[in-house]
Write an enzyme that holds these catalytic residues in place. Structure first.
Site, mmCIF file in Angstrom:
data_model
loop_
_atom_site.group_PDB
_atom_site.id
_atom_site.type_symbol
_atom_site.label_atom_id
_atom_site.label_comp_id
_atom_site.label_asym_id
_atom_site.label_seq_id
_atom_site.Cartn_x
_atom_site.Cartn_y
_atom_site.Cartn_z
ATOM 1 N N SER A 1 41.740 63.102 34.799
ATOM 2 C CA SER A 1 42.926 62.356 34.387
ATOM 3 C C SER A 1 42.915 60.959 35.012
ATOM 4 O O SER A 1 42.011 60.178 34.753
ATOM 5 C CB SER A 1 44.180 63.155 34.744
ATOM 6 N N ASP B 1 46.190 67.883 24.372
ATOM 7 C CA ASP B 1 46.311 66.823 25.370
ATOM 8 C C ASP B 1 46.639 65.519 24.670
ATOM 9 O O ASP B 1 45.918 65.094 23.761
ATOM 10 C CB ASP B 1 44.985 66.698 26.133
ATOM 11 N N HIS C 1 45.723 69.476 28.964
ATOM 12 C CA HIS C 1 45.457 68.487 29.997
ATOM 13 C C HIS C 1 45.580 69.152 31.366
ATOM 14 O O HIS C 1 46.505 69.912 31.626
ATOM 15 C CB HIS C 1 46.460 67.334 29.893
#
Length: 306
Positions: free
Chosen positions: A152, A247, A277
């Site tokens: 991320s 996501d 995610h």
């Protein structure tokens, strides 16, 4: 394809509306949950220390899978939207990287927003990479075999560090491992399609970005604030990009992978339609997450042990 059932069950007990208040409350809630998790991957040695950052010393955690000398190194940047997360939140993933890639892992606790808005995290990540390039031998590691990895926001920092290394004439890493990166490209199908997806929603993205950028526009902050719009992506390290079907960041990650490839870089891209995610954080808990992680661990091992 639907989300993996075991992952759905795990997500159902996680707190909702976590990213609506202040950053300190969100951090405390996450830290409390992490404290309940057992250590699943034992290593030869794990030690905390500090390394130089862009401004001040940064906490770092060094993971060694064995006492073998001259192991390769992975510099790891944790996720958390540049606002939350730290050494403890990503301890399990860092341990897995060390074990499966047979490398020393240096997990870097870069400065967080809103106390330290952009470009603090970017500057710290680059400073950490520069320090590892110069000091790997002191750590008993091989300075010729260094990778960058992150999930991320940490993936964004890894990718940005490659760009900064190129632009400052530093060597590229052996691999940039990018687990569901954010690139700043907002107008995508997946952002609309997954606006209410588990763990990362459109509202939580806005919460993270308001803390990190403080309401400033991208064009006020330079290209490294929005790497998905940088025109020249040539001359960068081989990339392994991992994406999740559920996501909001899926499409911008896929676009970045394709643009890296079009610029002449070596790129592998994996998409797991039944993942959300942040799924790499659950490799110790959900068999399907562990299965989805296997390809990226193998790619990291291959890059570091050519």
């Amino acid at each position: 394809m639907t989300i993996d059932p075991q992952l759905v069950e795990l997500l159902s007990v996680m707190p909702e509306d976590l990213f609506v208040g202040d950053a300190a409350t969100a951090r405390a809630t996450i830290d409390a949950g992490i404290g309940l998790l057992p250590v699943m991957t034992e290593l030869a040695r794990v030690e905390d220390r500090t390394i130089p950052g862009a401004v001040d010393a940064l906490p770092a955690r060094i993971y060694r899978p064995s006492e073998q000398p001259d192991l390769p190194v992975t510099v790891f940047f944790h996720g958390g939207g540049f606002v939350i997360g730290g050494l403890n939140s990503h301890d399990a993933l860092a341990r897995r990287i060390a074990r499966h890639a047979e490398c020393v892992v240096i997990s870097v606790d870069y400065r967080l927003a809103p106390e330290h808005p952009f470009p603090a995290a970017t500057e710290d990540a680059f400073a950490a990479y520069r320090w590892v390039l110069d000091n790997a031998a002191e750590l008993g590691a091989d300075p010729a075999r260094i990778a960058l990895a992150g999930d991320s926001a940490g993936a964004t920092l890894s990718a940005t560090t490659c760009l900064l290394a190129r632009d400052h004439g530093l060597p590229q890493p052996a691999l940039q491992m990018l687990w569901y990166p954010a690139t700043g490209v907002e107008d995508t199908v997946s952002r609309a399609e997954n606006a209410h997806a588990p763990l990362l929603t459109a509202a939580s993205i806005a919460w993270f970005m308001s803390h990190y950028f403080g309401g400033r526009e991208f064009d006020e902050m330079g290209p490294y604030a929005q790497i998905g719009t940088i025109e020249d992506l040539s001359g960068l390290a081989p990339a392994h990009v991992v994406l999740a079907g559920y996501d909001p960041l899926r499409d911008e990650g896929a676009d970045y992978a394709e643009r890296l490839r079009a610029a002449g870089n070596t790129v592998e891209c994996e998409l797991f339609e039944d993942m959300v995610h942040g799924f790499m954080s659950f490799v110790d808990l959900i068999p399907r997450c562990e299965e989805c992680a296997s390809g990226s661990f193998a790619a990291l091992h291959k890059a570091l042990h050519p």
